[in-house]
Write a protein that holds these residues in place. Structure first.
Motif, PDB file in Angstrom:
ATOM      1  N   PHE A   1       0.862  -1.181   0.000  1.00  0.00           N
ATOM      2  CA  PHE A   1       0.000   0.000   0.000  1.00  0.00           C
ATOM      3  C   PHE A   1       0.896   1.228   0.000  1.00  0.00           C
ATOM      4  O   PHE A   1       1.883   1.286   0.739  1.00  0.00           O
ATOM      5  CB  PHE A   1      -0.902  -0.015   1.240  1.00  0.00           C
ATOM      6  CG  PHE A   1      -1.888   1.113   1.275  1.00  0.00           C
ATOM      7  CD1 PHE A   1      -2.981   1.131   0.433  1.00  0.00           C
ATOM      8  CD2 PHE A   1      -1.724   2.175   2.170  1.00  0.00           C
ATOM      9  CE1 PHE A   1      -3.891   2.177   0.462  1.00  0.00           C
ATOM     10  CE2 PHE A   1      -2.644   3.210   2.201  1.00  0.00           C
ATOM     11  CZ  PHE A   1      -3.720   3.217   1.347  1.00  0.00           C
ATOM     12  N   LEU A   2       0.559   2.190  -0.861  1.00  0.00           N
ATOM     13  CA  LEU A   2       1.382   3.392  -1.016  1.00  0.00           C
ATOM     14  C   LEU A   2       0.794   4.529  -0.198  1.00  0.00           C
ATOM     15  O   LEU A   2      -0.399   4.807  -0.295  1.00  0.00           O
ATOM     16  CB  LEU A   2       1.430   3.787  -2.494  1.00  0.00           C
ATOM     17  CG  LEU A   2       2.034   5.144  -2.847  1.00  0.00           C
ATOM     18  CD1 LEU A   2       3.531   5.135  -2.640  1.00  0.00           C
ATOM     19  CD2 LEU A   2       1.709   5.505  -4.288  1.00  0.00           C
ATOM     20  N   VAL A   3       1.640   5.187   0.608  1.00  0.00           N
ATOM     21  CA  VAL A   3       1.196   6.390   1.329  1.00  0.00           C
ATOM     22  C   VAL A   3       2.157   7.523   1.008  1.00  0.00           C
ATOM     23  O   VAL A   3       3.370   7.367   1.095  1.00  0.00           O
ATOM     24  CB  VAL A   3       1.159   6.160   2.859  1.00  0.00           C
ATOM     25  CG1 VAL A   3       0.745   7.441   3.552  1.00  0.00           C
ATOM     26  CG2 VAL A   3       0.191   5.066   3.211  1.00  0.00           C
TER      27      VAL A   3
ATOM     28  N   PHE B   1      -0.538  -4.552  -5.546  1.00  0.00           N
ATOM     29  CA  PHE B   1      -1.008  -3.305  -4.944  1.00  0.00           C
ATOM     30  C   PHE B   1      -2.386  -3.538  -4.366  1.00  0.00           C
ATOM     31  O   PHE B   1      -3.216  -4.224  -4.965  1.00  0.00           O
ATOM     32  CB  PHE B   1      -1.061  -2.186  -5.979  1.00  0.00           C
ATOM     33  CG  PHE B   1       0.288  -1.667  -6.346  1.00  0.00           C
ATOM     34  CD1 PHE B   1       0.935  -0.766  -5.524  1.00  0.00           C
ATOM     35  CD2 PHE B   1       0.929  -2.105  -7.489  1.00  0.00           C
ATOM     36  CE1 PHE B   1       2.198  -0.290  -5.841  1.00  0.00           C
ATOM     37  CE2 PHE B   1       2.188  -1.643  -7.821  1.00  0.00           C
ATOM     38  CZ  PHE B   1       2.818  -0.731  -6.987  1.00  0.00           C
ATOM     39  N   THR B   2      -2.615  -2.955  -3.202  1.00  0.00           N
ATOM     40  CA  THR B   2      -3.923  -3.093  -2.590  1.00  0.00           C
ATOM     41  C   THR B   2      -4.492  -1.710  -2.319  1.00  0.00           C
ATOM     42  O   THR B   2      -3.749  -0.723  -2.289  1.00  0.00           O
ATOM     43  CB  THR B   2      -3.839  -3.921  -1.297  1.00  0.00           C
ATOM     44  OG1 THR B   2      -5.095  -3.894  -0.653  1.00  0.00           O
ATOM     45  CG2 THR B   2      -2.812  -3.371  -0.353  1.00  0.00           C
TER      46      THR B   2
ATOM     47  N   PRO C   1      -6.763  11.806   3.496  1.00  0.00           N
ATOM     48  CA  PRO C   1      -5.621  12.024   2.609  1.00  0.00           C
ATOM     49  C   PRO C   1      -4.868  10.746   2.252  1.00  0.00           C
ATOM     50  O   PRO C   1      -3.927  10.805   1.485  1.00  0.00           O
ATOM     51  CB  PRO C   1      -4.722  12.951   3.432  1.00  0.00           C
ATOM     52  CG  PRO C   1      -5.000  12.576   4.844  1.00  0.00           C
ATOM     53  CD  PRO C   1      -6.445  12.198   4.886  1.00  0.00           C
ATOM     54  N   VAL C   2      -5.257   9.600   2.823  1.00  0.00           N
ATOM     55  CA  VAL C   2      -4.582   8.345   2.489  1.00  0.00           C
ATOM     56  C   VAL C   2      -5.549   7.493   1.678  1.00  0.00           C
ATOM     57  O   VAL C   2      -6.536   6.997   2.216  1.00  0.00           O
ATOM     58  CB  VAL C   2      -4.136   7.603   3.767  1.00  0.00           C
ATOM     59  CG1 VAL C   2      -3.579   6.245   3.430  1.00  0.00           C
ATOM     60  CG2 VAL C   2      -3.099   8.419   4.512  1.00  0.00           C
ATOM     61  N   SER C   3      -5.303   7.379   0.376  1.00  0.00           N
ATOM     62  CA  SER C   3      -6.147   6.518  -0.452  1.00  0.00           C
ATOM     63  C   SER C   3      -5.349   6.139  -1.676  1.00  0.00           C
ATOM     64  O   SER C   3      -4.458   6.855  -2.093  1.00  0.00           O
ATOM     65  CB  SER C   3      -7.425   7.241  -0.875  1.00  0.00           C
ATOM     66  OG  SER C   3      -7.144   8.137  -1.913  1.00  0.00           O
ATOM     67  N   MET C   4      -5.658   4.971  -2.241  1.00  0.00           N
ATOM     68  CA  MET C   4      -4.934   4.546  -3.438  1.00  0.00           C
ATOM     69  C   MET C   4      -5.522   5.200  -4.683  1.00  0.00           C
ATOM     70  O   MET C   4      -4.859   5.319  -5.699  1.00  0.00           O
ATOM     71  CB  MET C   4      -5.043   3.031  -3.571  1.00  0.00           C
ATOM     72  CG  MET C   4      -3.763   2.216  -3.436  1.00  0.00           C
ATOM     73  SD  MET C   4      -2.175   2.960  -3.550  1.00  0.00           S
ATOM     74  CE  MET C   4      -1.376   1.794  -4.618  1.00  0.00           C
TER      75      MET C   4
ATOM     76  N   PRO D   1      -3.279   8.881  -5.545  1.00  0.00           N
ATOM     77  CA  PRO D   1      -2.046   8.504  -4.864  1.00  0.00           C
ATOM     78  C   PRO D   1      -1.227   9.711  -4.428  1.00  0.00           C
ATOM     79  O   PRO D   1      -0.036   9.769  -4.608  1.00  0.00           O
ATOM     80  CB  PRO D   1      -1.305   7.675  -5.905  1.00  0.00           C
ATOM     81  CG  PRO D   1      -1.809   8.167  -7.197  1.00  0.00           C
ATOM     82  CD  PRO D   1      -3.177   8.729  -6.993  1.00  0.00           C
TER      83      PRO D   1
END
Lengths: 248, 439
Positions: free
Chosen positions: A119-121, A150-151, B89-92, B95
């Motif tokens: 998961f990308l932050v 990727f999730t 503010p955190v979501s895929m 990005p």
């Protein structure tokens, strides 16, 4: 008249052989590699002064601070280091004499041995690292062939990829994303910004690095690191990376 | 565009009564253009106040506080069952670190408020006291995928402040970098739209083409995002005669590749239907809120800085302006597709007509004393303006208006009365970056 299938057939296989083969030049251009001194570091008196982020010291080079601006080339450096430059501890990115230190082969974080969901932050990046991470999904790198997926939710993630220099406003959101992940979990700091603050180190209201916010399991140097370097960091985290410099 | 007027109140301005540069407002841009056209440069009419404190307070770009202020028209929406749905503010899906507050009763978006400021890195303040070359390292890391546009505008402003003409070869190298990055960004938008529409084969193929543009940048400029390549001391752009031939052949192949890719996308009814009529913005709304770039051109206004601010080498090249009239996500995509074509055309012309004299990049070190200049380029998402004040060769203050700053309210207007599943199509088609506003 082209069709999706016809186009795909005509293009053939685009996917890199990495990590079975070393990174090719077009996968890691000049600035995708860490700078290495061309002569012993103590002979290059002008090198520390040429570095805008202070990555080059008199006795060691801190790859975590390097933003790959290539200014040290005039002082006797060449950007020819290994793509596999990520380290498990921040101290592993400080190369004595400018050369990667000896490392022992690492076992992967125990239960994360085979396939991981990432998961990308973003905690304050310029968007280049975000796009390099997302590039892992394109046909040239195709991270899914290696079991990296990727999730869309931190609740389904094993690995948190964090990009950017942590701003005060993002400390709580990234912590809550980390808390939401099920154990076992790992955090990868992608790029110079979460590793050391990068070029913005010292700006008002910024944390000096991600390790001031979260426990970090792997640091990836580069500004931004090329996709192969991010791929290597995830693979190294689960014990499947390419052999590293100095390894027996 | 509307008639120029000065002293106009600016939406989203930080403090009541704060003075802001006239060109912040859309009609101010007209005033600035008139000044430039009449040969009046900002250097000849410096602000009355001394540097740097006054300039920093009066000319600084308004700071946004995500908790207090929205970059959108305030129009409280109330009613039975209406609630605020925070996204980010955190979501895929997006990005980047940014949040949207969606006022809704479940499906229809009654109001959408973009909340910026989560990733504010306090960059502009940190530039003060640096040389332009060192400040450039931070400017290009302000918005990584628009780095070529940002650093070109910043250096143009610094050179103008220094009273120095842009070195000819630098101008050409910057133009090549900008056009390569524009193609990358437009193809990236196409890939993101394909992803939102679940066109997975199209996504893979568009994504591959975007990657090839990054590799072109890496091979030509030594950096996939061109960081450092336009600054003195960085990786040197490989644009010698044989490099130009090779680059021209590669671009030729990628141009054909893009045409074939677009032909298939165009034939996909599900894709075209999905983005048609999504996120519509009328010409009057676009002008009222000061839209720039493909967002503005998709509503029928032929406004492109590459033509409006004639600098080397654009003043001597053929550039068809892309204009559409529908104002929806499809129109914005069509504008981008035409711009990919025109960028390939521009690159072809530039590589053919490369100037013979080769000069090394120079550090824009100006004469002693305070000076000020403006740099203006067309970034992939639209008009980008830098206002740089130098004092004794070091940056004294930087003002900045990015394309994203201008387009946030337009996006909020376009999302009104859409359904939430339209969000990603609208969002990607505007090409907005939180990084450009949170600086």
């Amino acid at each position: 008249m082209s069709t999706w299938l016809g186009r795909a057939w005509a293009r053939g296989i685009l996917t890199t052989r990495y990590p079975a083969a070393p990174a090719a030049d077009d996968e890691a251009p000049e600035t995708g590699r860490p700078p290495m001194p061309t002569r012993p570091l103590d002979e290059l008196a002008e090198a520390p002064g040429s570095c805008p982020t202070g990555a080059i010291g008199p006795a060691a080079v801190d790859q975590g601070k390097c933003i790959r601006c290539a200014r040290c080339r005039a002082a006797g450096f060449a950007l020819t280091g290994p793509v596999e430059a990520s380290g498990r501890r921040r101290s592993e990115l400080v190369w004595p004499g400018g050369r990667p230190g000896a490392t022992v082969p690492e076992a992967g974080l125990a239960p994360l041995g085979r396939s991981v969901h990432v998961f990308l932050v973003d905690v304050g990046s310029c968007n280049a690292c975000n796009l390099e991470v997302l590039a892992l999904a394109n046909p040239y790198y195709d991270a899914t062939r290696l079991g990296i997926f990727f999730t869309n939710s931190p609740r389904h993630a094993d690995v948190l990829l964090v990009v950017g220099v942590p701003t005060e406003e993002m400390v709580e959101p990234v912590w809550r994303a980390y808390e939401a992940m099920p154990a076992p979990k790992a955090v990868v700091a992608v790029g110079a910004c979460p590793t050391s603050g990068g070029v913005f180190a010292g700006n008002a209201g910024l944390r000096p690095g991600l390790d001031a916010v979260l426990p970090v399991d792997r640091y990836v140097p580069g500004c931004p690191p090329p996709p192969v370097a991010i791929l290597d960091a995830i693979l190294a985290l689960i014990g499947r990376g390419r052999p590293r410099a100095g390894e027996a | 565009m509307t008639a120029p007027s000065s002293g106009r109140t600016v939406r989203g301005a930080a403090r009541p009564g704060a003075r802001v540069p006239a060109y912040w407002a859309p009609d101010g841009a007209v005033a600035l253009w008139n000044d430039l056209a009449a040969g009046r440069s900002a250097v000849e009419s410096p602000p009355a106040s001394p540097f740097p404190e006054d300039v920093r307070s009066a000319w600084a770009v308004p700071r946004f506080d995500p908790r207090e202020r929205a970059v959108a028209p305030r129009q409280p929406v109330e009613g039975y069952g209406v609630f605020t749905f925070p996204y980010g503010p955190v979501s895929m899906g997006v990005p980047e670190a940014g949040r949207f507050d969606v006022r809704t009763y479940g499906e229809r978006v009654l109001e959408l408020v973009p909340r910026v400021g989560y990733k504010s890195r306090r960059i502009l303040a940190s530039l003060v006291g640096l040389t332009p070359a060192d400040a450039g390292l931070r400017v290009e890391r302000l918005a990584g995928n628009f780095a070529a546009a940002h650093v070109s505008a910043f250096l143009a402003a610094a050179e103008s402040a220094a009273g120095r003409a842009v070195p000819s070869r630098d101008a050409w190298v910057r133009a090549v970098a900008q056009e390569v990055q524009r193609i990358y960004n437009h193809v990236h938008v196409l890939a993101r739209l394909a992803e939102a529409a679940s066109q997975n084969v199209g996504l893979a193929q568009a994504h591959a083409l975007a990657e090839e543009m990054l590799r072109v940048a890496g091979a030509t400029f030594g950096h996939r995002w061109m960081f450092g390549a336009l600054l003195p001391g960085g990786p040197v752009a490989r644009l010698g005669p044989s490099d130009r031939d090779r680059l021209a052949r590669t671009l030729d192949r990628l141009s054909e590749e893009f045409e074939s890719l677009w032909e298939v996308f165009q034939g996909s009814r599900t894709f075209v239907d999905r983005i048609q009529t999504t996120g519509p913005v009328g010409r009057d709304e676009a002008e009222h809120w000061g839209a720039v770039g493909p967002t503005l051109r998709a509503t029928g206004a032929a406004w492109d800085d590459r033509l409006r601010v004639p600098v080397v080498p654009y003043d001597d090249l053929f550039l068809p302006v892309a204009v559409e009239s529908a104002g929806d996500a499809l129109a914005r995509l069509l504008v981008r597709v035409q711009e990919v074509r025109s960028s390939f055309l521009l690159l072809e012309q530039m590589l053919q007509r490369w100037p013979r004299a080769e000069e090394a990049p120079v550090d824009p070190a100006p004469p002693v004393g305070p000076h000020r200049g403006i740099g203006r380029v067309e970034s992939p998402s639209g008009d980008l303006v830098y206002d740089v004040a130098l004092r004794d060769g070091r940056v004294a203050a930087v003002g900045l208006r990015t394309a994203s700053d201008a387009n946030w309210p337009v996006f909020a207007v376009g999302m009104r009365s859409q359904v939430f599943t339209d969000f990603h199509f609208a969002w990607e088609s505007f090409g907005l970056l939180f990084a450009e506003t949170d600086r």
